[in-house]
Design an enzyme around this catalytic site. Structure first.
Site, PDB file in Angstrom:
ATOM      1  N   LYS A  11     -10.862 -39.737 -55.642  1.00 15.44           N
ATOM      2  CA  LYS A  11      -9.904 -40.783 -56.104  1.00 15.44           C
ATOM      3  C   LYS A  11      -9.032 -41.183 -54.971  1.00 15.44           C
ATOM      4  CE  LYS A  11     -10.307 -39.649 -61.123  1.00 15.44           C
ATOM      5  NZ  LYS A  11      -9.677 -39.745 -62.378  1.00 15.44           N
ATOM      6  N   TYR A  51     -14.314 -47.630 -66.681  1.00 12.78           N
ATOM      7  CA  TYR A  51     -13.544 -46.941 -67.701  1.00 12.78           C
ATOM      8  C   TYR A  51     -13.390 -47.541 -69.100  1.00 12.78           C
ATOM      9  CZ  TYR A  51     -11.798 -43.505 -64.255  1.00 12.78           C
ATOM     10  OH  TYR A  51     -11.850 -42.284 -63.372  1.00 12.78           O
ATOM     11  N   PHE A  59      -3.104 -45.250 -71.620  1.00 11.44           N
ATOM     12  CA  PHE A  59      -2.966 -45.102 -70.179  1.00 11.44           C
ATOM     13  C   PHE A  59      -4.058 -45.895 -69.446  1.00 11.44           C
ATOM     14  CE2 PHE A  59      -5.655 -41.622 -71.922  1.00 11.44           C
ATOM     15  CZ  PHE A  59      -6.922 -41.718 -71.368  1.00 11.44           C
ATOM     16  N   ARG A  87     -18.035 -30.014 -63.468  1.00  9.49           N
ATOM     17  CA  ARG A  87     -16.971 -30.204 -64.326  1.00  9.49           C
ATOM     18  C   ARG A  87     -15.998 -28.455 -64.049  1.00  9.49           C
ATOM     19  NH1 ARG A  87     -15.994 -34.192 -67.079  1.00  9.49           N
ATOM     20  NH2 ARG A  87     -15.135 -33.518 -68.817  1.00  9.49           N
ATOM     21  N   THR A  93      -8.294 -31.747 -66.977  1.00 12.78           N
ATOM     22  CA  THR A  93      -8.215 -33.019 -66.462  1.00 12.78           C
ATOM     23  C   THR A  93      -6.748 -33.045 -65.829  1.00 12.78           C
ATOM     24  OG1 THR A  93      -9.666 -33.844 -68.214  1.00 12.78           O
ATOM     25  CG2 THR A  93      -7.974 -35.499 -67.075  1.00 12.78           C
ATOM     26  N   ARG A 104      -8.707 -29.663 -58.847  1.00  9.45           N
ATOM     27  CA  ARG A 104      -7.530 -30.260 -59.394  1.00  9.45           C
ATOM     28  C   ARG A 104      -6.218 -29.341 -59.237  1.00  9.45           C
ATOM     29  NH1 ARG A 104     -10.751 -33.038 -64.102  1.00  9.45           N
ATOM     30  NH2 ARG A 104     -11.168 -35.175 -63.525  1.00  9.45           N
ATOM     31  N   ASN A 114      -5.484 -37.404 -60.324  1.00  6.20           N
ATOM     32  CA  ASN A 114      -6.014 -35.960 -60.412  1.00  6.20           C
ATOM     33  C   ASN A 114      -7.296 -35.874 -59.563  1.00  6.20           C
ATOM     34  OD1 ASN A 114      -7.895 -37.367 -61.890  1.00  6.20           O
ATOM     35  ND2 ASN A 114      -7.781 -36.283 -63.763  1.00  6.20           N
ATOM     36  N   HIS A 117     -13.203 -37.640 -60.285  1.00  2.00           N
ATOM     37  CA  HIS A 117     -13.830 -37.757 -61.551  1.00  2.00           C
ATOM     38  C   HIS A 117     -15.372 -37.166 -61.339  1.00  2.00           C
ATOM     39  CE1 HIS A 117     -15.714 -39.846 -64.725  1.00  2.00           C
ATOM     40  NE2 HIS A 117     -16.662 -40.069 -64.153  1.00  2.00           N
ATOM     41  N   GLU A 128     -23.390 -43.995 -64.917  1.00  2.00           N
ATOM     42  CA  GLU A 128     -22.575 -43.929 -64.078  1.00  2.00           C
ATOM     43  C   GLU A 128     -23.106 -44.208 -62.522  1.00  2.00           C
ATOM     44  OE1 GLU A 128     -19.003 -41.850 -66.265  1.00  2.00           O
ATOM     45  OE2 GLU A 128     -19.835 -40.710 -64.572  1.00  2.00           O
TER      46      GLU A 128
HETATM   47  P1  CMP Z   1     -11.107 -39.210 -65.571  1.00  2.00           P
HETATM   48  O1  CMP Z   1     -12.146 -37.831 -65.489  1.00  2.00           O
HETATM   49  O2  CMP Z   1     -11.682 -39.975 -64.166  1.00  2.00           O
HETATM   50  O3  CMP Z   1     -11.697 -39.852 -66.801  1.00  2.00           O
HETATM   51  C1  CMP Z   1     -10.484 -40.596 -67.231  1.00  2.00           C
HETATM   52  C2  CMP Z   1      -9.060 -40.524 -66.504  1.00  2.00           C
HETATM   53  O4  CMP Z   1      -7.909 -41.086 -67.028  1.00  2.00           O
HETATM   54  C3  CMP Z   1      -8.862 -39.135 -66.399  1.00  2.00           C
HETATM   55  O5  CMP Z   1      -9.804 -38.578 -65.345  1.00  2.00           O
HETATM   56  C4  CMP Z   1      -7.370 -39.091 -65.895  1.00  2.00           C
HETATM   57  O6  CMP Z   1      -7.156 -39.258 -64.579  1.00  2.00           O
HETATM   58  C5  CMP Z   1      -6.877 -40.300 -66.562  1.00  2.00           C
HETATM   59  N1  CMP Z   1      -5.749 -40.299 -67.319  1.00  2.00           N
HETATM   60  C6  CMP Z   1      -4.707 -40.805 -67.303  1.00  2.00           C
HETATM   61  N2  CMP Z   1      -3.685 -40.499 -68.110  1.00  2.00           N
HETATM   62  C7  CMP Z   1      -4.433 -39.785 -68.995  1.00  2.00           C
HETATM   63  C8  CMP Z   1      -4.081 -39.086 -70.203  1.00  2.00           C
HETATM   64  N3  CMP Z   1      -2.698 -39.024 -70.826  1.00  2.00           N
HETATM   65  N4  CMP Z   1      -4.994 -38.366 -70.872  1.00  2.00           N
HETATM   66  C9  CMP Z   1      -6.162 -38.317 -70.373  1.00  2.00           C
HETATM   67  N5  CMP Z   1      -6.723 -38.727 -69.012  1.00  2.00           N
HETATM   68  C10 CMP Z   1      -5.592 -39.540 -68.651  1.00  2.00           C
END
Ligand code: CMP
Length: 140
Positions: A11, A51, A59, A87, A93, A104, A114, A117, A128
């Site tokens: 990212k 997304y 968010f 993962r 996350t 992370r 973070n 992905h 994807e």
């Molecule tokens: P990702 O695995 O890319 O999938 C969705 C993304 O939303 C997640 O990683 C986070 O980076 C982002 N995100 C931002 N805010 C939140 C939140 N409050 N809860 C979960 N994901 C969030």
């Protein structure tokens, strides 16, 4: 164990801090092979579609803005149980909850920034991967 492919994004927070190689080293040290990779500037429309499942989340708008705030590296990773393995390597996350040694925990700045992905299922991985790569760009 089944050889599998998963989709990964390095990212904007990570590309900004020149961490592409450090993150790829974690993948490669742990048995994931990078079989496709390109650095791109995601468009607003691409990020919104990618997304889309989070469209109703509070968010969503910030997430899309963040994902277009700088270059990302999109990747296909291959290996035994690649979806679950990736993962595990990424960690939770929210970096505050991520286990020691995970990407992370090592690199992420916040739940939004973070660093990586990774697909959450083989089915989503296939979708994807196809969203960003032509079959001819993936060389196993
Ligand atoms: P990702 O695995 O890319 O999938 C969705 C993304 O939303 C997640 O990683 C986070 O980076 C982002 N995100 C931002 N805010 C939140 C939140 N409050 N809860 C979960 N994901 C969030």
């Amino acid at each position: 164990m089944a050889t599998e492919r998963t989709f990964s994004i390095i990212k904007p927070d990570a590309t900004r801090r020149n961490l592409t190689g450090a993150i790829n080293a974690v993948f490669e040290k742990n048995g994931l092979r990078i079989v496709a990779q390109k650095r791109i500037q995601m468009s607003q429309a691409q990020a919104e579609t990618f997304y889309g499942v989070h469209h109703e989340r509070p968010f969503f708008k910030d997430l899309v803005s963040f994902m277009v705030s700088g270059p990302v590296v999109v990747q296909v990773l291959e290996g035994d149980n690649a979806v679950a393995k990736n993962r595990e390597l990424m960690g939770a996350t929210n970096p505050a909850n991520a286990a020691e040694g995970t990407i992370r925990k090592l690199f992420a700045e916040s739940i939004e920034a973070n660093s990586v992905h990774g697909s959450d299922s083989p089915e989503n991985a296939a979708t994807e991967i196809a969203y960003f790569f032509a079959g001819s760009e993936i060389v196993g």
